[in-house]
Design an enzyme around this catalytic site. Structure first.
Site, mmCIF file in Angstrom:
data_model
loop_
_atom_site.group_PDB
_atom_site.id
_atom_site.type_symbol
_atom_site.label_atom_id
_atom_site.label_comp_id
_atom_site.label_asym_id
_atom_site.label_seq_id
_atom_site.Cartn_x
_atom_site.Cartn_y
_atom_site.Cartn_z
ATOM 1 C CG LEU A 1 6.813 162.504 42.459
ATOM 2 C CD1 LEU A 1 7.164 161.839 41.137
ATOM 3 C CD2 LEU A 1 8.120 162.915 43.171
ATOM 4 C CB ALA B 1 3.087 156.350 44.120
ATOM 5 N N GLY B 2 3.813 157.467 47.542
ATOM 6 C CA GLY B 2 4.289 158.626 48.292
ATOM 7 C C GLY B 2 5.806 158.587 48.335
ATOM 8 N NE ARG C 1 4.355 184.506 82.551
ATOM 9 C CZ ARG C 1 3.156 184.730 83.026
ATOM 10 N NH1 ARG C 1 2.548 185.896 82.813
ATOM 11 N NH2 ARG C 1 2.542 183.801 83.717
ATOM 12 C CD GLU D 1 10.197 170.224 48.101
ATOM 13 O OE1 GLU D 1 11.439 170.252 48.019
ATOM 14 O OE2 GLU D 1 9.462 171.113 47.627
HETATM 15 C C1 LIG Z 1 0.841 169.786 52.677
HETATM 16 C C2 LIG Z 1 1.511 168.865 51.705
HETATM 17 C C3 LIG Z 1 1.952 169.362 50.487
HETATM 18 C C4 LIG Z 1 2.521 168.502 49.548
HETATM 19 N N1 LIG Z 1 2.877 168.994 48.311
HETATM 20 C C5 LIG Z 1 3.231 168.120 47.333
HETATM 21 C C6 LIG Z 1 3.404 168.567 45.973
HETATM 22 O O1 LIG Z 1 3.271 169.756 45.680
HETATM 23 N N2 LIG Z 1 3.704 167.652 45.029
HETATM 24 C C7 LIG Z 1 3.861 166.322 45.303
HETATM 25 O O2 LIG Z 1 4.120 165.552 44.386
HETATM 26 N N3 LIG Z 1 3.717 165.860 46.582
HETATM 27 C C8 LIG Z 1 3.393 166.728 47.584
HETATM 28 N N4 LIG Z 1 3.208 166.274 48.884
HETATM 29 C C9 LIG Z 1 3.370 164.853 49.150
HETATM 30 C C10 LIG Z 1 4.550 164.529 50.052
HETATM 31 O O3 LIG Z 1 5.756 164.709 49.374
HETATM 32 C C11 LIG Z 1 4.330 163.101 50.579
HETATM 33 O O4 LIG Z 1 3.264 163.172 51.504
HETATM 34 C C12 LIG Z 1 5.568 162.509 51.217
HETATM 35 O O5 LIG Z 1 6.571 162.277 50.264
HETATM 36 C C13 LIG Z 1 5.283 161.199 51.969
HETATM 37 O O6 LIG Z 1 4.480 160.322 51.242
HETATM 38 P P1 LIG Z 1 3.172 159.678 51.937
HETATM 39 O O7 LIG Z 1 2.397 160.799 52.518
HETATM 40 O O8 LIG Z 1 2.501 158.819 50.938
HETATM 41 O O9 LIG Z 1 3.739 158.820 53.115
HETATM 42 P P2 LIG Z 1 4.345 157.252 53.077
HETATM 43 O O10 LIG Z 1 5.278 157.204 51.942
HETATM 44 O O11 LIG Z 1 3.138 156.376 53.047
HETATM 45 O O12 LIG Z 1 5.057 157.215 54.428
HETATM 46 C C14 LIG Z 1 4.438 156.879 55.668
HETATM 47 C C15 LIG Z 1 5.556 156.656 56.707
HETATM 48 O O13 LIG Z 1 6.361 155.546 56.303
HETATM 49 C C16 LIG Z 1 7.715 155.946 56.228
HETATM 50 N N5 LIG Z 1 8.396 155.177 55.172
HETATM 51 C C17 LIG Z 1 8.008 155.007 53.881
HETATM 52 N N6 LIG Z 1 8.880 154.251 53.222
HETATM 53 C C18 LIG Z 1 9.860 153.940 54.106
HETATM 54 C C19 LIG Z 1 11.062 153.165 54.037
HETATM 55 N N7 LIG Z 1 11.466 152.588 52.897
HETATM 56 N N8 LIG Z 1 11.815 153.036 55.165
HETATM 57 C C20 LIG Z 1 11.425 153.644 56.314
HETATM 58 N N9 LIG Z 1 10.313 154.363 56.453
HETATM 59 C C21 LIG Z 1 9.541 154.521 55.357
HETATM 60 C C22 LIG Z 1 7.689 157.435 55.939
HETATM 61 O O14 LIG Z 1 8.892 158.085 56.311
HETATM 62 C C23 LIG Z 1 6.503 157.859 56.806
HETATM 63 O O15 LIG Z 1 6.939 158.006 58.118
HETATM 64 C C24 LIG Z 1 2.695 167.125 49.843
HETATM 65 C C25 LIG Z 1 2.279 166.637 51.101
HETATM 66 C C26 LIG Z 1 1.677 167.477 52.008
HETATM 67 C C27 LIG Z 1 1.199 166.902 53.317
#
Ligand SMILES: Cc1cc2nc3c(=O)[nH]c(=O)nc-3n(C[C@H](O)[C@H](O)[C@H](O)COP(=O)(O)OP(=O)(O)OC[C@H]3O[C@@H](n4cnc5c(N)ncnc54)[C@H](O)[C@@H]3O)c2cc1C
Length: 383
Positions: A124, A129-130, A269, A364
């Site tokens: 996804l 697009a996170g 300990r 997730e």
């Molecule tokens: C080890 C690992 C395994 C993963 N496995 C998968 C997988 O198998 N498949 C998959 O699709 N993805 C996977 N992911 C992706 C994961 O789901 C995303 O990293 C996560 O959803 C966050 O997205 P981002 O890293 O782009 O962070 P961002 O979305 O860029 O977020 C950065 C910060 O901004 C905050 N933020 C963002 N939007 C808002 C808002 N509207 N209001 C307030 N705060 C906000 C977030 O909470 C975070 O603190 C994995 C990630 C990791 C690290």
């Protein structure tokens, strides 16, 4: 007790013994061998762990979510790396098929997934697009006899091991949000699919995460999940409701382990002529952790049971994931503190588990996204 209840109790007990006798003693090997040893994977498959949440009709154990979380509580007293391999087969990967697949797709893929012969990855996230996953830009363009996929997926768990990728891509470029997204089932040997190098992470070493790129990757019409365009994102969100309860159970199991480690250490300990467990400031840390563990466990059990009864659980699933994973971080931090300097060195399990546990507040759906979901549902008057 019913026959089914006895069967589940037996399975919980079997997993408990497996964790204590085989998984915990082999934790160091996960890091040194950068993966789960083959004989342990085989044993996990034998126990049915790869398909515990998948329907019995397709070779799974067909557990209810309530029974699944009971198993996960036990399993996740061991390193969460073990769980990561079965997480996508039972969770976001396997359940996408269960909730959204056609009969033909289920027949083709679920039995090998349930046996542990086919690992699934769920694709996804993208670089841009996170949390805002609905803005994804990977495309699937309709061509004669199928679709052509282009785009790169970021941070994909189990990508190097996967035999099947559930891929979210935009089939309707005129629809910028969720409605234009469809899900595809792409087999690992499909031309045009490539996997990047293993990403070096803070923790969970031995669980593999990589980027997955699709370049003019041609898939047949039959690869469209459910045979219908525009339903991919809805399926992903439904799957993630269950996934959040499952992840909260993972956090609860890991919290139990950290508390057990901290308690054992505090009893053994000695400082100032007595076990540190005798000091009230240490007792406060233990008591706070125990209380938060009970709260998390109770929330997860209640929400899983409500989900099994058909009640809407979107808000409560987010409450569980938010609370249990945040509580886990506090519990992991206290476990390190109880160990003093020894909690900061690699010989002690709490050092590794502290790093492993940090991920749970991020993937997730981050804690902030859970807060947004909870508030959105409250304001809308949801469950
Ligand atoms: C080890 C690992 C395994 C993963 N496995 C998968 C997988 O198998 N498949 C998959 O699709 N993805 C996977 N992911 C992706 C994961 O789901 C995303 O990293 C996560 O959803 C966050 O997205 P981002 O890293 O782009 O962070 P961002 O979305 O860029 O977020 C950065 C910060 O901004 C905050 N933020 C963002 N939007 C808002 C808002 N509207 N209001 C307030 N705060 C906000 C977030 O909470 C975070 O603190 C994995 C990630 C990791 C690290």
């Amino acid at each position: 007790m019913s026959e089914e209840g006895e069967m589940i109790d037996l399975m919980v007990e079997t997993v408990r013994r497996f964790v204590d006798k085989e998984l915990i003693p082999n934790e160091q090997r996960l890091e040194s061998e950068d993966g789960i040893p083959a004989e342990i994977q085989a044993r996990m498959a034998e126990l049915g762990l790869f398909g515990m949440a998948l329907p019995a009709a397709y070779g799974g154990l067909g557990l209810s979510l309530f029974d699944e979380v009971r198993i996960v509580f036990e399993l996740c007293r061991a390193s969460p790396v073990y769980r990561s391999l079965i997480g996508t087969t039972n969770g976001v990967g396997g359940k996408s098929l269960v909730f959204g697949g056609t009969e033909e797709q289920k027949q083709r893929y679920l039995p090998p997934i349930a046996r542990g012969d086919m690992i699934v990855s769920f694709c996804l996230t993208e670089a841009d697009a996170g949390s805002d996953a609905a803005s994804l830009r990977s495309s699937a363009v309709k061509v004669k006899g199928g679709y052509q996929l282009n785009g790169t997926k970021r941070f994909i768990s189990n990508a190097p091991e996967a035999g099947l990728f559930v891929v979210m891509a935009r089939t309707d470029a005129s629809q910028p949000g969720a409605a234009g997204i469809s899900a595809f089932l792409v087999e690992a040997d499909q031309a045009g699919l490539s996997i990047g190098p293993n990403i070096n992470k803070m923790g969970q070493k031995g669980a593999h995460t990589a980027d997955v790129t699709f370049q003019d990757c041609l898939v047949p019409d039959g690869a469209l999940l459910g045979g219908e365009e525009g339903t991919g994102f809805k399926i992903a969100m439904k799957v993630l409701d269950d996934g959040r309860i499952h992840m909260a159970a993972v956090a609860t199991g890991l919290a139990r382990r950290l508390i057990d480690e901290a308690l054992a250490y505090a009893k053994e300990r000695h400082q100032f002529g007595k076990p540190i467990a005798g000091f009230q400031l240490i007792q406060a840390m233990l008591a706070d952790s125990e209380t938060e563990h009970l709260a998390a466990r109770s929330m997860v059990e209640r929400t899983a049971a409500r989900r099994d009864s058909g009640a809407p659980i979107t808000k409560d699933a987010s409450c569980c994931k938010y609370f249990a994973t945040e509580a886990l971080s506090r519990i992991a931090d206290r476990a390190v503190q109880v160990h003093g300097g020894y909690g900061y060195v690699a010989e002690y399990a709490v050092e590794r588990l502290y790093r492993d546990s940090r991920l749970l507040r991020i993937f997730e759906g981050t804690s902030q996204i859970q807060q947004l979901v909870i508030a959105r549902e409250m304001i809308a008057g949801g469950n």
